[in-house]
Scaffold this motif. Structure first.
Motif, PDB file in Angstrom:
ATOM      1  N   UNK A   1       0.804  -1.221   0.000  1.00  0.00           N
ATOM      2  CA  UNK A   1       0.000   0.000   0.000  1.00  0.00           C
ATOM      3  C   UNK A   1       0.836   1.270   0.000  1.00  0.00           C
ATOM      4  N   UNK A   2       1.893   1.311   0.768  1.00  0.00           N
ATOM      5  CA  UNK A   2       2.680   2.526   0.937  1.00  0.00           C
ATOM      6  C   UNK A   2       3.775   2.708  -0.112  1.00  0.00           C
ATOM      7  N   UNK A   3       3.962   1.742  -0.985  1.00  0.00           N
ATOM      8  CA  UNK A   3       5.046   1.794  -1.965  1.00  0.00           C
ATOM      9  C   UNK A   3       4.451   1.912  -3.368  1.00  0.00           C
ATOM     10  N   UNK A   4       4.904   2.912  -4.121  1.00  0.00           N
ATOM     11  CA  UNK A   4       4.472   3.109  -5.500  1.00  0.00           C
ATOM     12  C   UNK A   4       5.680   2.920  -6.407  1.00  0.00           C
ATOM     13  N   UNK A   5       5.430   2.704  -7.701  1.00  0.00           N
ATOM     14  CA  UNK A   5       6.517   2.547  -8.651  1.00  0.00           C
ATOM     15  C   UNK A   5       6.414   3.611  -9.732  1.00  0.00           C
ATOM     16  N   UNK A   6       7.536   3.918 -10.363  1.00  0.00           N
ATOM     17  CA  UNK A   6       7.501   4.826 -11.501  1.00  0.00           C
ATOM     18  C   UNK A   6       7.231   3.998 -12.744  1.00  0.00           C
ATOM     19  N   UNK A   7       6.512   4.605 -13.684  1.00  0.00           N
ATOM     20  CA  UNK A   7       6.157   3.926 -14.930  1.00  0.00           C
ATOM     21  C   UNK A   7       7.226   4.200 -15.984  1.00  0.00           C
ATOM     22  N   UNK A   8       7.147   3.489 -17.093  1.00  0.00           N
ATOM     23  CA  UNK A   8       8.067   3.714 -18.203  1.00  0.00           C
ATOM     24  C   UNK A   8       7.967   5.165 -18.649  1.00  0.00           C
ATOM     25  N   UNK A   9       9.109   5.806 -18.874  1.00  0.00           N
ATOM     26  CA  UNK A   9       9.130   7.200 -19.282  1.00  0.00           C
ATOM     27  C   UNK A   9       9.009   8.173 -18.129  1.00  0.00           C
ATOM     28  N   UNK A  10       9.106   7.693 -16.890  1.00  0.00           N
ATOM     29  CA  UNK A  10       9.046   8.552 -15.707  1.00  0.00           C
ATOM     30  C   UNK A  10      10.325   8.403 -14.893  1.00  0.00           C
ATOM     31  N   UNK A  11      10.569   9.405 -14.056  1.00  0.00           N
ATOM     32  CA  UNK A  11      11.672   9.318 -13.100  1.00  0.00           C
ATOM     33  C   UNK A  11      11.168   9.826 -11.760  1.00  0.00           C
ATOM     34  N   UNK A  12      11.813   9.406 -10.696  1.00  0.00           N
ATOM     35  CA  UNK A  12      11.434   9.840  -9.351  1.00  0.00           C
ATOM     36  C   UNK A  12      12.273  11.040  -8.964  1.00  0.00           C
ATOM     37  N   UNK A  13      11.618  12.078  -8.461  1.00  0.00           N
ATOM     38  CA  UNK A  13      12.323  13.266  -7.969  1.00  0.00           C
ATOM     39  C   UNK A  13      12.117  13.342  -6.460  1.00  0.00           C
TER      40      UNK A  13
END
Length: 82
Positions: free
Chosen positions: A44-56
């Motif tokens: 629940x508390x963990x999300x992922x970045x999708x293709x073509x995205x980056x985490x800031x």
């Protein structure tokens, strides 16, 4: 234990503390489809970045800090890739 690696009944523990609870609905989706849709994960508390995205990651004191997903690429039909 090293990190959050001890799984007990759908929960991850670290040094006898609950780290993250498993999302039962997302787990069911994963078992049916074999993948996760969007930015969801099994927890629940963990999300992922999708293709073509980056985490800031922002730690600024004067602005709201946090983690955001930023899109850096978006494919459009008919677009030429070199």
């Amino acid at each position: 234990m090293n990190g959050c690696g001890a799984h007990v009944r759908g929960r991850i523990y670290y040094e006898n503390r609950l780290c993250h609870a498993m999302d039962e609905e997302e787990a069911e989706e994963f078992l049916v489809t074999g993948h996760m849709a969007g930015n969801e994960t099994l927890y629940k508390e963990i999300k992922q970045v999708k293709a073509g995205e980056m985490a800031r990651v922002s730690t600024r004191v004067n602005k709201s800090g946090g983690i955001n997903a930023l899109r850096y690429f978006s494919y459009r039909r008919g677009m030429e890739i070199h």
